[in-house]
Design an enzyme around this catalytic site. Sequence first.
Site, mmCIF file in Angstrom:
data_model
loop_
_atom_site.group_PDB
_atom_site.id
_atom_site.type_symbol
_atom_site.label_atom_id
_atom_site.label_comp_id
_atom_site.label_asym_id
_atom_site.label_seq_id
_atom_site.Cartn_x
_atom_site.Cartn_y
_atom_site.Cartn_z
ATOM 1 N N LYS A 124 4.224 -2.009 41.954
ATOM 2 C CA LYS A 124 5.156 -2.893 41.989
ATOM 3 C C LYS A 124 5.830 -3.114 43.390
ATOM 4 C CE LYS A 124 7.632 -6.527 40.310
ATOM 5 N NZ LYS A 124 6.954 -7.872 40.639
ATOM 6 N N CYS A 159 21.777 -9.090 32.270
ATOM 7 C CA CYS A 159 22.432 -7.912 31.711
ATOM 8 C C CYS A 159 21.954 -8.175 30.036
ATOM 9 C CB CYS A 159 24.035 -7.705 31.700
ATOM 10 S SG CYS A 159 24.576 -7.719 33.452
HETATM 11 C C1 F6R Z 1 1.918 -10.104 44.296
HETATM 12 C C2 F6R Z 1 2.820 -9.182 44.698
HETATM 13 C C3 F6R Z 1 2.782 -8.822 46.057
HETATM 14 C C4 F6R Z 1 4.257 -8.416 46.678
HETATM 15 C C5 F6R Z 1 4.491 -7.809 47.923
HETATM 16 C C6 F6R Z 1 5.564 -7.568 48.552
HETATM 17 O O1 F6R Z 1 2.109 -10.628 43.117
HETATM 18 O O2 F6R Z 1 3.826 -8.647 43.950
HETATM 19 O O3 F6R Z 1 2.011 -9.137 46.994
HETATM 20 O O4 F6R Z 1 4.713 -9.580 46.616
HETATM 21 O O5 F6R Z 1 3.770 -6.349 47.773
HETATM 22 O O6 F6R Z 1 6.699 -7.037 47.587
HETATM 23 P P1 F6R Z 1 8.136 -7.220 48.000
HETATM 24 O O7 F6R Z 1 8.477 -8.708 47.471
HETATM 25 O O8 F6R Z 1 8.931 -6.164 46.989
HETATM 26 O O9 F6R Z 1 8.356 -6.746 49.312
#
Ligand code: F6R
Length: 608
Positions: free
Chosen positions: A603, A4
């Site tokens: 992301k 925060c």
């Molecule tokens: C690499 C990256 C991606 C994520 C993947 C899984 O830098 O960011 O390979 O690790 O898309 O994402 P999450 O962890 O959000 O399931």
Amino acid sequence: MFMCRIFAAALAEGKVSPILKIGLKRLEYGGYDSAGMATINGDHLEIKKGVGKIDEVDKAVNFESLEGNVGIAHNRWATHGYPSVTNAHPIVDCTGNIAVVHNGVIENFLELKEDLIEKGHVFKSRTDTEVVAHLVEEELKEEKDFVNACLKAIKKVEGSYALAIIYSKEPDKIVLVKKESPLYLGIGKDGNFASSDPVAFVDKTNLMIPLEDYELAVITPYYYKIYSINTGNIITRKPTEINITPQMIEKGGFPHYMLKEIFEQPTSLYYAMNIQKPYLEAIAELMYRSKINFLVGAGTSYHSCLAASYMYSKLAGLATIPVVASEFIHQYGNTLDPDTSLLLVSQSGETADVLKVASFARMKASTVMAITNVVSSTITRLSRLYLVQQAGPEIGVAATKTYTSQLLIHLLLALEIGKKREKISEEEFKDYFAKIRSIPKIAESILKNTEQKVKEVAEILKDSSHIFYLGRGINTATAFEGRLKMLEIAYIPSSAFSAGESKHGPIALIEKNTPVIFVAPNDSSRRVILGNIMEIKSRGGKIITLGNSDDKELKEVSDIYIEMPESEDILTPILYVLPLQLLAYYTAVLRGLDPDKPRNLAKSVTVE
Ligand code: F6R
């Protein structure tokens, strides 16, 4: 509440709410699931708060309608409890005369809360912060001076905090207290300020004073004072000039979110270490009881699962199967039953491949658990139990701080299971714990000490047509993760292998000056990896090694050597990935790319 941000301002003239709102917007990078503000209007407090991004909350509550020239503000990124109006800061005491905003975690809040409830206090929120408001209220029953009451109250609090506290009966004052969470005073001509990050007040003054741990400060529109919490003595400290340009503001002084997040790792690791203990124990218990344990994730999160499988084996003698989420159902779907557990790892908690595994496993009555960085994400609803990483929002598309915090959480789970399975003694458990406690500091020194060297390596690598990453044992995962960072943001084709595999094929690609990065800490694989280095060297490869600072032999055979501190082998994946993150970042920047926005990537990947 970690990640925060707080902001406080005491103005000689004019309404404070518009200034607090601008400051909050600048601090939005630190969290954005709820926001709030409290001002002192005459002899009473006025408070507005709500759930959502600052603009959304503002639209609903109109922050600028708050009157008064003294006020505090907060934006929150939930870690404990869902975002809600009640849990949003400022948090008040029973009388409604005291308001508090907080960044940090109060570790002994349950004990304090019980004690305060016994004394008749009524709690409204589910935050750890609320104990502070009631503690100050309690002290004010005996001690009539607000500052003294805060000095007494804060001595009872354990944990980390940057706090700003106001009291309607002493309307000019804002009390600030700091331990571990950042807090800066801004010393202006027409008022004084305080914030977790000076970017909040950079347009109001260019003079600031960083508060140190165990310090309490008071600001009013006209003066500031700093006290030692331990002795109550006044501390004199001169303001220094702030060196931040308006362009740097939203990234907290860094040119990119990715770099900011890389450098946040000492803090995010600290918070991972202080993860919710009861859930950690409960997950450890379920893994301990299961016949088969799968670790499932995508991309970087999968790499944390891969490294973790070595941790569970070494510390707990527990076999776990790391699996890429998109393959899981094809590879193991038919094996699931009620005796099977799945620990799903997803920083966003929204990755479609991972969610699909969760739903599938639930249908098979397997136990679904999760590690995620987002408290209200879908994965938390699909899991029987979950742990929140508390790494703070990760905005850069490439995962950095959430990777190391996932690794640390796996490590804590492995230790817990190791204890249950009697694979490690109480003594060893404590010993490991002491080492884990030192990780944030070691990470900080690695980032500082390797950055320059890494920039030089990036200069050498920036025009490479192919880069190899090789590691062994647990650091096979580090090689994979270093490679993924490089290819996703610098777009340099890169390959990673367990070093033992290199002679089974990949070595055919080595030509004169092909860069090969070896992750080679001083662990049980150190001897063999030296052999692998020699194999590559004799074929003309350029050897770039990350190894122990006093390993003369490795240094001698390497063309470039990045010196790392000695550390327990099980901790090396957390530490050795740091220079590799920096390397990818600087290589991308040198190639003129924006590391925060790699092409074709999102992301969170919410499609299969
Ligand atoms: C690499 C990256 C991606 C994520 C993947 C899984 O830098 O960011 O390979 O690790 O898309 O994402 P999450 O962890 O959000 O399931």
